[in-house]
Design an enzyme around this catalytic site. Structure first.
Site, mmCIF file in Angstrom:
data_model
loop_
_atom_site.group_PDB
_atom_site.id
_atom_site.type_symbol
_atom_site.label_atom_id
_atom_site.label_comp_id
_atom_site.label_asym_id
_atom_site.label_seq_id
_atom_site.Cartn_x
_atom_site.Cartn_y
_atom_site.Cartn_z
ATOM 1 N N TRP A 1 -4.117 -4.713 2.948
ATOM 2 C CA TRP A 1 -2.715 -4.774 2.525
ATOM 3 C C TRP A 1 -1.992 -3.468 2.803
ATOM 4 O O TRP A 1 -0.804 -3.460 3.134
ATOM 5 C CB TRP A 1 -2.601 -5.184 1.053
ATOM 6 C CG TRP A 1 -3.115 -6.573 0.860
ATOM 7 C CD1 TRP A 1 -4.243 -6.949 0.191
ATOM 8 C CD2 TRP A 1 -2.560 -7.793 1.410
ATOM 9 N NE1 TRP A 1 -4.420 -8.310 0.282
ATOM 10 C CE2 TRP A 1 -3.410 -8.847 1.021
ATOM 11 C CE3 TRP A 1 -1.445 -8.084 2.181
ATOM 12 C CZ2 TRP A 1 -3.175 -10.177 1.379
ATOM 13 C CZ3 TRP A 1 -1.200 -9.403 2.545
ATOM 14 C CH2 TRP A 1 -2.061 -10.430 2.134
ATOM 15 N N ASP B 1 2.018 -0.017 -3.969
ATOM 16 C CA ASP B 1 1.794 -1.462 -4.034
ATOM 17 C C ASP B 1 0.754 -1.683 -5.123
ATOM 18 O O ASP B 1 -0.428 -1.422 -4.939
ATOM 19 C CB ASP B 1 1.281 -1.980 -2.683
ATOM 20 C CG ASP B 1 0.924 -3.460 -2.735
ATOM 21 O OD1 ASP B 1 1.081 -4.092 -3.804
ATOM 22 O OD2 ASP B 1 0.483 -3.993 -1.696
ATOM 23 N N LYS C 1 -0.802 -12.199 -9.716
ATOM 24 C CA LYS C 1 -2.154 -11.825 -10.135
ATOM 25 C C LYS C 1 -2.173 -11.505 -11.624
ATOM 26 O O LYS C 1 -2.840 -12.165 -12.402
ATOM 27 C CB LYS C 1 -2.661 -10.662 -9.299
ATOM 28 C CG LYS C 1 -2.800 -11.072 -7.825
ATOM 29 C CD LYS C 1 -2.841 -9.898 -6.898
ATOM 30 C CE LYS C 1 -2.481 -10.279 -5.488
ATOM 31 N NZ LYS C 1 -3.338 -11.275 -4.866
HETATM 32 C C1 LIG Z 1 -2.546 -5.564 -2.911
HETATM 33 C C2 LIG Z 1 -1.749 -6.670 -2.291
HETATM 34 N N1 LIG Z 1 -0.576 -6.390 -1.700
HETATM 35 C C3 LIG Z 1 0.172 -7.345 -1.125
HETATM 36 C C4 LIG Z 1 -0.239 -8.651 -1.100
HETATM 37 C C5 LIG Z 1 0.631 -9.687 -0.438
HETATM 38 O O1 LIG Z 1 1.304 -10.364 -1.420
HETATM 39 P P1 LIG Z 1 2.316 -11.579 -1.120
HETATM 40 O O2 LIG Z 1 1.458 -12.727 -0.736
HETATM 41 O O3 LIG Z 1 3.028 -11.740 -2.422
HETATM 42 O O4 LIG Z 1 3.216 -11.155 -0.031
HETATM 43 C C6 LIG Z 1 -1.435 -9.008 -1.718
HETATM 44 C C7 LIG Z 1 -1.882 -10.410 -1.736
HETATM 45 O O5 LIG Z 1 -2.950 -10.761 -2.164
HETATM 46 C C8 LIG Z 1 -2.212 -7.982 -2.312
HETATM 47 O O6 LIG Z 1 -3.386 -8.275 -2.897
#
Ligand SMILES: Cc1ncc(COP(=O)(O)O)c(C=O)c1O
Length: 378
Positions: free
Chosen positions: A119, A189, A213
């Protein structure tokens, strides 16, 4: 004799509640049962509104109260100072990858990214489309079994911001502390460990988290942003991608994800009722410890994939001796009402996601299942 229809409905709801399994999904993930029950009650008529939460206007006073309640609880839980704004946005955490670069990465500047997993890579990739990115450190060469250490970070004191991912959902690692970045704005994030532990919000210029989550269902992303950052937002951005405008309009520039925000509001209320982040963090630490102890005391049958000093309390990743055993484990666990244990498709193995709403009994059930599975496997 006539049957009482509401009694029938209530008993059907009870049956469905008892059919619930232990849900280890990484996100969307388990929600607190009291939240689901309250949402179920409000689905036909939101108290005072005479209509469903799915039917009310985002400009209705009932929705104002939901937004205000959510913000107040979030501020209370985090101890958020006055000079931060809270915004609820659509588009997922992935939209933030681009949006924060659009808002804060100037044409003649660059931003530092700490790469601790998939991510974080995605965030850097999006920012690169919009400006200059400096990779301050990456643990990709070690398959992301750990997060970068402070002394490895090659930080640029002139950077527009430093971006890091506080918990790596796929690899089961978590930064034990924020990187030290001196006066450079720190952007995080926090999608997969948001509100799971006590933090000092004053260390951050911006925190964002997809709700699905720890904070609610999919469909809304929570952004906490310091006022001095909003002052830097350039003029002329598309309205939907402009943090300053979204903050000024208090998350209702357009029709926001009303139902998702309503559920976040209920989750936050539930968190306050548990005693806030101090007690939630304690519970999370205990749940994770139970599972890591089971892994570490298995004589090597179960192997944790993350380095111990940065193991995640939210996503516990581990492997079994063979892939065949892993497949069997997932299948038998599912039959034992332990669902969602398969690791991310890019890394394999097992992943037990045990977010705030995941009950301790579910962790105990998994530990008992693991012991029995190992015994049967000889
Ligand atoms: C740490 C992290 N950042 C970003 C995301 C992406 O999230 P989204 O699907 O809401 O764009 C995730 C998805 O699992 C994640 O675990």
């Amino acid at each position: 004799m006539t049957t009482n229809p509401s009694a029938v409905t209530a008993s059907a709801a009870t049956t469905r509640a008892t059919e619930r399994v232990f849900n280890f999904n990484p996100g969307p993930a388990v929600l607190p049962l009291p939240v689901l029950e309250e949402a179920q009650r409000d689905l036909l008529t939101l108290p005072g509104a005479g209509m469903s939460i799915l039917e009310i206007s985002h400009r209705a006073k009932e929705f104002d109260a939901i937004l205000e309640g959510a913000e107040a609880d979030l501020r209370g839980l985090l101890g958020l100072p006055e000079n931060y704004k809270v915004i609820f946005l659509g588009g997922g955490a992935s939209l933030q990858f681009a949006m924060l670069a659009m808002n804060f990465l100037p044409k003649d500047g660059s931003a530092d990214y700490i790469i601790s997993g998939h991510w974080a890579q995605s965030a850097a990739k999006e920012a690169k489309k919009l400006g200059k990115v400096n990779i301050a450190a990456s643990t990709e060469a070690e398959n992301f079994v750990r997060v970068p250490r402070q002394e490895e970070l090659k930080l640029d004191p002139q950077a527009a911001y430093v971006h890091f991912t506080s918990n790596n959902t796929i690899y089961g690692t978590e930064a034990p502390a924020e990187p030290e970045v001196a006066a450079v704005p720190l952007i995080c994030d926090a999608s997969s460990n948001f509100l799971s532990r006590v933090i000092d919000p004053r260390k951050y210029a911006l925190i964002y988290a997809g709700a699905q989550k720890n904070a609610g269902p999919a469909g809304v992303t929570i952004v906490i942003v310091r006022d001095d950052m909003l002052a830097k937002v350039p003029a002329g951005l598309p309205a939907m991608l402009d943090y300053k405008l979204q903050a000024e309009k208090k998350s209702v520039y357009n029709t926001p994800p009303v139902f998702a925000i309503y559920l976040v509001r209920l989750v936050l209320k539930w968190m306050v009722s548990l005693g806030g982040l101090v007690s939630i963090e304690r519970q999370n630490r205990e749940k994770a410890q139970l599972l890591y102890d089971a892994i570490d005391s298995s004589g090597g049958f179960y192997r944790g994939t993350a380095e111990k000093w940065c193991r995640s309390r939210m996503n516990v990743t581990f492997r079994l001796p063979t892939e065949e055993q892993e497949e069997k484990f997932v299948k038998e666990a599912k039959a034992a009402k332990l669902a969602g244990l398969k690791g991310h498709r890019s890394v394999g193995g097992m992943r037990a996601s045990i977010y705030n709403a995941f009950p301790r009994e579910g962790v105990e059930a998994l530990v008992a299942f693991m012991k029995e599975f190992q015994r049967k496997s000889g």
